[in-house]
Design a protein around this motif. Structure first.
Motif, mmCIF file in Angstrom:
data_model
loop_
_atom_site.group_PDB
_atom_site.id
_atom_site.type_symbol
_atom_site.label_atom_id
_atom_site.label_comp_id
_atom_site.label_asym_id
_atom_site.label_seq_id
_atom_site.Cartn_x
_atom_site.Cartn_y
_atom_site.Cartn_z
ATOM 1 N N UNK A 99 0.810 -1.218 0.000
ATOM 2 C CA UNK A 99 0.000 0.000 0.000
ATOM 3 C C UNK A 99 0.848 1.275 0.000
ATOM 4 N N UNK A 100 1.952 1.352 0.764
ATOM 5 C CA UNK A 100 2.785 2.568 0.680
ATOM 6 C C UNK A 100 3.332 2.815 -0.728
ATOM 7 N N UNK A 101 3.718 1.751 -1.417
ATOM 8 C CA UNK A 101 4.187 1.911 -2.786
ATOM 9 C C UNK A 101 3.061 2.348 -3.697
ATOM 10 N N UNK A 102 1.875 1.770 -3.499
ATOM 11 C CA UNK A 102 0.730 2.121 -4.329
ATOM 12 C C UNK A 102 0.323 3.571 -4.135
ATOM 13 N N UNK A 103 0.624 4.139 -2.970
ATOM 14 C CA UNK A 103 0.252 5.524 -2.697
ATOM 15 C C UNK A 103 1.013 6.517 -3.569
ATOM 16 N N UNK A 159 -6.198 7.130 -9.174
ATOM 17 C CA UNK A 159 -6.903 5.855 -9.178
ATOM 18 C C UNK A 159 -7.108 5.414 -7.732
ATOM 19 N N UNK A 160 -8.234 4.773 -7.467
ATOM 20 C CA UNK A 160 -8.570 4.317 -6.126
ATOM 21 C C UNK A 160 -7.844 3.003 -5.836
ATOM 22 N N UNK A 161 -7.067 2.981 -4.750
ATOM 23 C CA UNK A 161 -6.254 1.806 -4.414
ATOM 24 C C UNK A 161 -6.595 1.352 -2.996
ATOM 25 N N UNK A 162 -6.857 0.049 -2.848
ATOM 26 C CA UNK A 162 -7.167 -0.552 -1.548
ATOM 27 C C UNK A 162 -6.135 -1.633 -1.225
ATOM 28 N N UNK A 163 -5.886 -1.829 0.060
ATOM 29 C CA UNK A 163 -4.941 -2.848 0.506
ATOM 30 C C UNK A 163 -5.623 -3.917 1.334
ATOM 31 N N UNK A 181 -7.498 2.480 2.338
ATOM 32 C CA UNK A 181 -7.209 3.152 1.071
ATOM 33 C C UNK A 181 -5.811 3.747 1.125
ATOM 34 N N UNK A 182 -5.122 3.713 0.002
ATOM 35 C CA UNK A 182 -3.790 4.310 -0.083
ATOM 36 C C UNK A 182 -3.891 5.819 0.058
ATOM 37 N N UNK A 183 -3.064 6.372 0.928
ATOM 38 C CA UNK A 183 -3.037 7.813 1.158
ATOM 39 C C UNK A 183 -1.797 8.387 0.498
#
Length: 502
Positions: free
Chosen positions: A144-148, A153-157, A176-178
């Motif tokens: 998730x930190x990388x996806x942030x 785009x909406x990213x969930x972990x 959700x990724x912040x």
């Protein structure tokens, strides 16, 4: 039982491709058939997915299961398809609805007990999903930190398959990724620490201002490595697009620091001379992974003890130096990685390398053979060559050396002048400008280029070398605050290309 669809992403180098997964369950003997050019890791996913589904409290369909990955002609690699395959199979038995899968990309490797494990390359996968117009992505919670780092785009972990299924049914909210702020990182050491070596300092300043390659030659202990470590501090910070491109390469290589924002400090990569060709250029089984030249993208590749490197490895740098990318062909496909770096070479003048030349026991033939390991075609691509000499008195240089901040201010001013001149052409530095442009649209007066003509007639310069000397001359003009180079600056550029400087 039914037909269902899900989506995931496969990577070719740092380029992601959204893959549509179709599951058709029923109508034959029990078994799992995976279509669409899967690699070995993906082919093994059948067993991982079955165990994860059963251990997550769901029922495995005891029927014929046909899984098709499209585009069928595109090779699929890695274990990141596990989550999408599992959800697609469960959708056929209405454990989750098809509407919840539409527009959703699923990434992650499944453990046998249903836990979700991180995979490499999450960042470029998210970029591909965003480009394809997908509305949301589910990734392992550890990623998730990388996806942030990716916005838009909406990213969930998620931690497990059970959490993902509950989320798709609307029974559970995944975190959700912040977005995180940029990460400057530690400042490189200060240039003021280096004693003396005015010529080498000037060469590095020119290199930083114009994006040129450098060769430093001198005895041990003269400060070659110290200057290399401080060179990054002279370079401008990376822009958002450059930082994101570098982070994508690091993500694919598995070297992206966890929990930090985009690093804006240019990378400094210094492989050892015992490194393999694969570690330098990229390689590995299956699709090749990025090597040191790509990890140094938009930064510096420092090769200490350059003559100790194999001639084949040094010459392999010629294509990345010219084109700014490396192409690696393997049985599973050909990938391209960005590799626009500044090459910084350091070498001793001879094998015995005493502190002073008067103590050298090498014959002139041995010295020539030693530096002759750096081939002519490679040196022809090195714009600046500086000779370093032993420091004879520490007290004489105390407090007189310029700091990194002082030199960097001049470098940034020169880069700004070059950027304004090449605005609209797509070039950021003088080193990127093609030679024909400098010889035609930005041609210098005949008197200014006369030293280049003399060098070409005498065989001291190649046509490539003359173009590179022109680029250095333009950088010298930017540092001096002039509109264009004159003959004096062209001669200075030729001085730094003189083979005797090495």
């Amino acid at each position: 039982m039914g037909l269902a669809r899900a989506w995931s992403v496969t990577l070719l180098g740092v380029e992601g491709h959204v893959v549509e997964i179709e599951a058709d369950v029923g109508g034959g003997l029990p078994g799992v058939h995976l279509l669409g050019l899967p690699d070995a890791a993906l082919h093994e996913s059948k067993d991982r997915v079955r165990a994860a589904i059963v251990n997550s409290g769901c029922t495995w369909p005891n029927e014929r299961i046909l899984l098709a990955l499209s585009p069928a002609t595109l090779r699929k690699a890695g274990s990141g398809f596990d989550l999408a395959l599992a959800c697609c199979i469960l959708c056929t038995s209405e454990v989750v609805g098809q509407r919840s899968l539409d527009g959703t990309v699923l990434l992650g490797e499944l453990a046998l007990d249903g836990r979700l494990r991180p995979v490499r390359g999450v960042l470029p996968c998210l970029l591909a999903a965003r480009t394809a117009g997908m509305r949301r992505v589910v990734v392992p919670a550890a990623a998730l930190p990388e996806a942030a780092l990716v916005e838009g785009i909406e990213v969930h972990g998620a931690h497990s398959l059970a959490e993902v299924l509950a989320f798709l049914r609307g029974e559970y909210d995944l975190p959700v990724a912040v977005p995180v702020s940029g990460h400057e990182g530690p400042e490189p050491p200060d240039l003021a620490d280096v004693v003396g070596q005015d010529d080498a300092r000037h060469a590095l300043e020119i290199a930083a201002a114009g994006g040129h390659h450098v060769l430093l030659v001198g005895p041990p202990g003269t400060g070659k490595t110290m200057l290399a470590q401080r060179f990054v501090g002279l370079l401008p910070r990376l822009g958002p697009d450059e930082a994101l491109a570098l982070a994508a390469v690091r993500s694919v290589a598995g070297k992206l620091p966890p929990g930090s924002g985009l690093s804006t400090v240019p990378p400094m990569v210094a492989p050892h001379h015992s490194s393999s060709m694969a570690s330098l250029l990229g390689g590995g089984s299956g699709l090749a992974r990025p090597g040191a030249v790509s990890l140094a993208h938009r930064g510096v590749l420092f090769m200490d003890e350059a003559p100790e490197w194999g001639a084949q490895m040094l010459d392999a740098l010629r294509t990345p130096l010219e084109e700014g990318e490396v192409r690696l062909a393997r049985a599973d496909g050909t990938v391209q990685y960005p590799a626009r770096f500044q090459l910084l070479l350091a070498a001793n003048p001879c094998p015995c390398a005493p502190a002073h030349d008067r103590d050298c026991v090498c014959s002139s033939l041995v010295r020539r053979r030693y530096l002759g390991r750096l081939s002519g075609p490679l040196l022809d691509r090195v714009d600046l060559r500086a000779r370093m000499f032993p420091v004879t008195a520490l007290s004489d240089a105390s407090g007189l050396a310029e700091s990194t901040a002082t030199v960097r201010e001049r470098v940034l001013a020169a880069r700004a002048a070059a950027a304004e001149r090449w605005a609209g052409q797509g070039w950021l530095t003088n080193a990127e400008v093609p030679g024909p442009v400098l010889r035609t649209r930005f041609a210098l007066p005949r008197g200014a280029v006369r030293p280049l003509d003399a060098g070409l007639r005498a065989g001291e310069l190649t046509a490539r070398g003359a173009d590179r000397a022109l680029r250095v001359a333009w950088t010298l003009a930017d540092l001096a605050g002039r509109d264009r180079p004159d003959r004096e600056l062209v001669e200075t550029a030729l001085f730094f290309r003189d083979r005797r400087a090495a």
